[in-house]
Design an enzyme around this catalytic site. Structure first.
Site, PDB file in Angstrom:
ATOM      1  N   GLN A  20       0.803  -1.224   0.000  1.00  0.00           N
ATOM      2  CA  GLN A  20       0.000   0.000   0.000  1.00  0.00           C
ATOM      3  C   GLN A  20       0.842   1.283   0.000  1.00  0.00           C
ATOM      4  O   GLN A  20       0.328   2.355  -0.364  1.00  0.00           O
ATOM      5  CB  GLN A  20      -0.931  -0.002   1.207  1.00  0.00           C
ATOM      6  CG  GLN A  20      -1.959  -1.114   1.135  1.00  0.00           C
ATOM      7  CD  GLN A  20      -2.888  -1.102   2.318  1.00  0.00           C
ATOM      8  OE1 GLN A  20      -2.638  -1.759   3.325  1.00  0.00           O
ATOM      9  NE2 GLN A  20      -3.969  -0.356   2.239  1.00  0.00           N
ATOM     10  N   HIS A 120       1.152  -9.338   4.556  1.00  0.00           N
ATOM     11  CA  HIS A 120      -0.017  -8.454   4.426  1.00  0.00           C
ATOM     12  C   HIS A 120      -0.455  -8.468   2.965  1.00  0.00           C
ATOM     13  O   HIS A 120      -0.515  -7.440   2.311  1.00  0.00           O
ATOM     14  CB  HIS A 120       0.318  -7.039   4.894  1.00  0.00           C
ATOM     15  CG  HIS A 120      -0.888  -6.202   5.236  1.00  0.00           C
ATOM     16  ND1 HIS A 120      -1.042  -5.530   6.435  1.00  0.00           N
ATOM     17  CD2 HIS A 120      -2.001  -5.914   4.526  1.00  0.00           C
ATOM     18  CE1 HIS A 120      -2.187  -4.862   6.439  1.00  0.00           C
ATOM     19  NE2 HIS A 120      -2.793  -5.080   5.300  1.00  0.00           N
ATOM     20  N   ASN A 164      -1.703 -10.793   8.399  1.00  0.00           N
ATOM     21  CA  ASN A 164      -2.743  -9.773   8.535  1.00  0.00           C
ATOM     22  C   ASN A 164      -4.032 -10.328   7.925  1.00  0.00           C
ATOM     23  O   ASN A 164      -4.100 -10.576   6.721  1.00  0.00           O
ATOM     24  CB  ASN A 164      -2.353  -8.485   7.803  1.00  0.00           C
ATOM     25  CG  ASN A 164      -3.454  -7.446   7.945  1.00  0.00           C
ATOM     26  OD1 ASN A 164      -3.643  -6.879   9.011  1.00  0.00           O
ATOM     27  ND2 ASN A 164      -4.225  -7.240   6.894  1.00  0.00           N
ATOM     28  N   GLU A 165      -5.041 -10.533   8.791  1.00  0.00           N
ATOM     29  CA  GLU A 165      -6.400 -10.846   8.349  1.00  0.00           C
ATOM     30  C   GLU A 165      -6.485 -12.014   7.359  1.00  0.00           C
ATOM     31  O   GLU A 165      -6.829 -11.832   6.166  1.00  0.00           O
ATOM     32  CB  GLU A 165      -7.041  -9.592   7.750  1.00  0.00           C
ATOM     33  CG  GLU A 165      -7.171  -8.489   8.751  1.00  0.00           C
ATOM     34  CD  GLU A 165      -7.983  -7.318   8.249  1.00  0.00           C
ATOM     35  OE1 GLU A 165      -8.106  -7.167   7.036  1.00  0.00           O
ATOM     36  OE2 GLU A 165      -8.494  -6.557   9.081  1.00  0.00           O
ATOM     37  N   GLU A 348      -5.302  -2.302  14.068  1.00  0.00           N
ATOM     38  CA  GLU A 348      -5.842  -1.324  13.115  1.00  0.00           C
ATOM     39  C   GLU A 348      -7.164  -0.755  13.612  1.00  0.00           C
ATOM     40  O   GLU A 348      -8.025  -1.513  14.052  1.00  0.00           O
ATOM     41  CB  GLU A 348      -6.104  -1.937  11.726  1.00  0.00           C
ATOM     42  CG  GLU A 348      -4.878  -2.211  10.918  1.00  0.00           C
ATOM     43  CD  GLU A 348      -5.193  -2.809   9.557  1.00  0.00           C
ATOM     44  OE1 GLU A 348      -6.259  -2.516   8.989  1.00  0.00           O
ATOM     45  OE2 GLU A 348      -4.366  -3.618   9.071  1.00  0.00           O
ATOM     46  N   TRP A 394      -4.955   3.010  11.914  1.00  0.00           N
ATOM     47  CA  TRP A 394      -4.823   2.835  10.470  1.00  0.00           C
ATOM     48  C   TRP A 394      -5.278   4.138   9.821  1.00  0.00           C
ATOM     49  O   TRP A 394      -6.460   4.485   9.911  1.00  0.00           O
ATOM     50  CB  TRP A 394      -5.687   1.675   9.938  1.00  0.00           C
ATOM     51  CG  TRP A 394      -5.387   1.479   8.491  1.00  0.00           C
ATOM     52  CD1 TRP A 394      -6.023   2.055   7.428  1.00  0.00           C
ATOM     53  CD2 TRP A 394      -4.292   0.711   7.942  1.00  0.00           C
ATOM     54  NE1 TRP A 394      -5.414   1.683   6.266  1.00  0.00           N
ATOM     55  CE2 TRP A 394      -4.354   0.879   6.551  1.00  0.00           C
ATOM     56  CE3 TRP A 394      -3.293  -0.088   8.488  1.00  0.00           C
ATOM     57  CZ2 TRP A 394      -3.441   0.258   5.687  1.00  0.00           C
ATOM     58  CZ3 TRP A 394      -2.375  -0.688   7.643  1.00  0.00           C
ATOM     59  CH2 TRP A 394      -2.467  -0.516   6.260  1.00  0.00           C
ATOM     60  N   GLU A 401      -5.580   1.865  -1.317  1.00  0.00           N
ATOM     61  CA  GLU A 401      -6.619   1.175  -0.563  1.00  0.00           C
ATOM     62  C   GLU A 401      -7.207   0.025  -1.370  1.00  0.00           C
ATOM     63  O   GLU A 401      -8.413  -0.053  -1.638  1.00  0.00           O
ATOM     64  CB  GLU A 401      -7.703   2.169  -0.136  1.00  0.00           C
ATOM     65  CG  GLU A 401      -8.842   1.585   0.660  1.00  0.00           C
ATOM     66  CD  GLU A 401      -8.405   0.697   1.828  1.00  0.00           C
ATOM     67  OE1 GLU A 401      -7.404   1.019   2.481  1.00  0.00           O
ATOM     68  OE2 GLU A 401      -9.071  -0.326   2.060  1.00  0.00           O
ATOM     69  N   TRP A 402      -6.339  -0.904  -1.785  1.00  0.00           N
ATOM     70  CA  TRP A 402      -6.726  -2.151  -2.453  1.00  0.00           C
ATOM     71  C   TRP A 402      -7.690  -1.914  -3.613  1.00  0.00           C
ATOM     72  O   TRP A 402      -7.371  -1.049  -4.471  1.00  0.00           O
ATOM     73  CB  TRP A 402      -7.260  -3.132  -1.411  1.00  0.00           C
ATOM     74  CG  TRP A 402      -6.289  -3.322  -0.269  1.00  0.00           C
ATOM     75  CD1 TRP A 402      -6.441  -2.907   1.025  1.00  0.00           C
ATOM     76  CD2 TRP A 402      -4.979  -3.924  -0.325  1.00  0.00           C
ATOM     77  NE1 TRP A 402      -5.317  -3.225   1.776  1.00  0.00           N
ATOM     78  CE2 TRP A 402      -4.416  -3.841   0.975  1.00  0.00           C
ATOM     79  CE3 TRP A 402      -4.216  -4.522  -1.348  1.00  0.00           C
ATOM     80  CZ2 TRP A 402      -3.141  -4.334   1.267  1.00  0.00           C
ATOM     81  CZ3 TRP A 402      -2.945  -5.015  -1.061  1.00  0.00           C
ATOM     82  CH2 TRP A 402      -2.421  -4.928   0.248  1.00  0.00           C
TER      83      TRP A 402
END
Ligand SMILES: CO[C@H](O)c1c[n+]2c([nH]1)[C@H](O)[C@@H](O)[C@H](O)[C@H]2CO
Length: 441
Positions: A20, A120, A164-165, A348, A394, A401-402
């Site tokens: 990012q 991530h 991450n997630e 986050e 965050w 942003e993806w």
């Protein structure tokens, strides 16, 4: 409420992720990631934007660290780009290692504690071409990659997050298809989820040998799931959705098994559930990272694949369309801590705002109010017994942003992508004063 109301060793930080912010997508030996491919695929990213340059952090990291120092954060959570550090499954890229050594040394020089996220989402393309998260061997490839990071950085970095997630990597990447690699197959998502959890476990196993004085955990999406209406059916789907999003990635790590209701529903839909390596997956961790942003309102909908649909709530929303619901942070901190009895970090929390820059200023009062209300709920959770050790906002600066590209601004620092200049928003100035103890909220 003021900074000193928090425990004296409580840390406040900011968080980012490699794809990012770094840019330099093909520089100094970095090989492609699945996000380089996905973002270069027309139609996948808003305005067909990509992370080729992003915030050019690869070349501007010293300036960005100076900004963090000026704001006065205690810690910085960042991720390592696997394809920048590894040329293939075995050989490391020395220039990639050098970049992160310089970043870590500069952080320590400025008394900023580094927290590393090992993964991530930017999986190397060479692994995707071997099956990616669907190939069981990836867990050991991840262990090898993790070990190289532990050996090179573990002498100075003592706080590590494996993934991450994993919900996003598996469900957004393999079922909903809105994240790389863009697959839409539920069985693949469940397989990927299991291999992500296996990879996490093998990384923890290596960590215990290589960084004996360190702490390691995993960061999960942690959304407050609530019923759209007070009906029995809606309460039932709350339980199911909570297990499918939150429990699916928390339970195996602590209890060594998947949550039973979600598991039953998946099996009834002909989905294979995997059990192998639960002893590895449930290797003891030191903390959970909580990424909290909002709540999810769900409604019983028998015609839907999982018998629910998400309903739009009435609360004030951010630019992402996410409701602002600080009470949900308190609820989830209590729920996760009381269920798993594991120390927590908020890894986050933040919001995308309608940030406009005028004469170098961004008056993001809405973001100050958002952070203030979430800080207050975090403090309330601590007072009610949650062992919460830190809070990462965050994000440091606006970034990629993806699927939303650069259209959404989450930073407390404004990024001008044409000049790459950074501007402290009012929220950064507010945070600086809060951290210096000048503000009593
Ligand atoms: C429900 O939101 C998720 O927990 C979530 C939100 N976010 C995330 N996960 C990711 O970890 C970040 O890379 C995103 O930039 C950030 C903002 O979208």
């Amino acid at each position: 409420m003021e900074r000193n109301d928090f425990p004296k060793d409580f840390i406040f930080g900011v968080a980012t992720a490699s794809y990012q912010i770094e840019g330099a997508y093909n520089e100094d030996g970095k090989v492609p990631s699945i996000w380089d491919v996905f973002s270069h695929t027309p139609g996948k990213i808003k305005n067909n934007e990509n992370g080729d340059v992003a915030c050019d952090h690869y070349h501007r990291y010293e300036e960005d660290i100076k900004i963090m120092k000026d704001i006065g954060v205690d810690a910085y959570r960042f991720s390592i780009s696997w394809p920048r550090v590894m040329k293939n499954t075995k050989e490391k890229n020395e220039k990639g290692i050098d970049f992160y050594n310089k970043l870590i040394d500069k952080l320590l020089e400025n008394n900023i504690i580094p927290f590393i996220t090992i993964y991530h989402w930017d999986l190397p393309l060479f692994l995707y071409e071997k099956g990616g998260w669907l190939n069981d061997d990836i867990a050991l490839y991840f262990q090898d990659y993790s070990s190289i990071l532990f050996q090179n950085f573990g002498d100075r970095v003592k706080h590590w997050i494996t993934l991450n997630e994993p919900w996003c990597s598996s469900f957004l990447g393999y079922f909903y298809g809105i994240h790389a690699p863009g697959h839409k197959n539920l069985q693949e998502a469940i397989k990927a989820a299991h291999n992500l959890l296996r990879a996490h476990g093998y990384s923890v196993e290596a960590f215990r040998d290589l960084v004996k004085d360190g702490k390691i955990g995993i960061t999960n999406v942690t959304t407050k799931v609530e019923p759209a209406d007070e009906t029995e059916e809606d309460f039932y789907v709350v339980l199911l959705v909570d297990e499918l999003t939150n429990g699916w990635f928390y339970d195996p790590i602590i209890f060594g098994r998947y949550p039973e209701n979600a598991r039953a529903i998946l099996q009834r839909n002909g989905i294979d559930i995997f059990e192998n390596d639960m002893d590895i997956i449930s290797k003891k961790i030191d903390f959970f990272g909580i990424n909290y942003y909002t709540r999810q309102l769900v409604k019983y909908a028998p015609e839907e694949p999982f018998m629910f649909k998400t309903i739009e709530g009435e609360l004030e929303k951010t630019e992402m369309g996410w409701e602002i619901y600080p009470e949900g942070l308190y609820d989830m901190l209590l729920k996760i801590y009381n269920r798993y009895k594991t120390p927590l970090y908020i890894t986050e929390n933040g919001m995308a705002g309608p940030d406009k820059i005028e004469n170098g200023k961004v008056h993001d009062t809405y973001r100050i109010n958002y952070l203030k209300s979430h800080f207050e709920n975090a403090l309330k959770a601590i007072k009610d017994g949650v062992d919460l050790k830190g809070y990462f906002i965050w994000t440091l600066m606006d970034n990629f942003e993806w699927a939303e590209g650069y259209s959404k601004r989450f930073g407390i620092v404004y990024t001008d992508y044409t000049t790459q200049k950074r501007y402290l928003k009012d929220s950064a100035i507010w945070l600086k004063k809060f951290l210096e103890g000048e503000i009593n909220l």
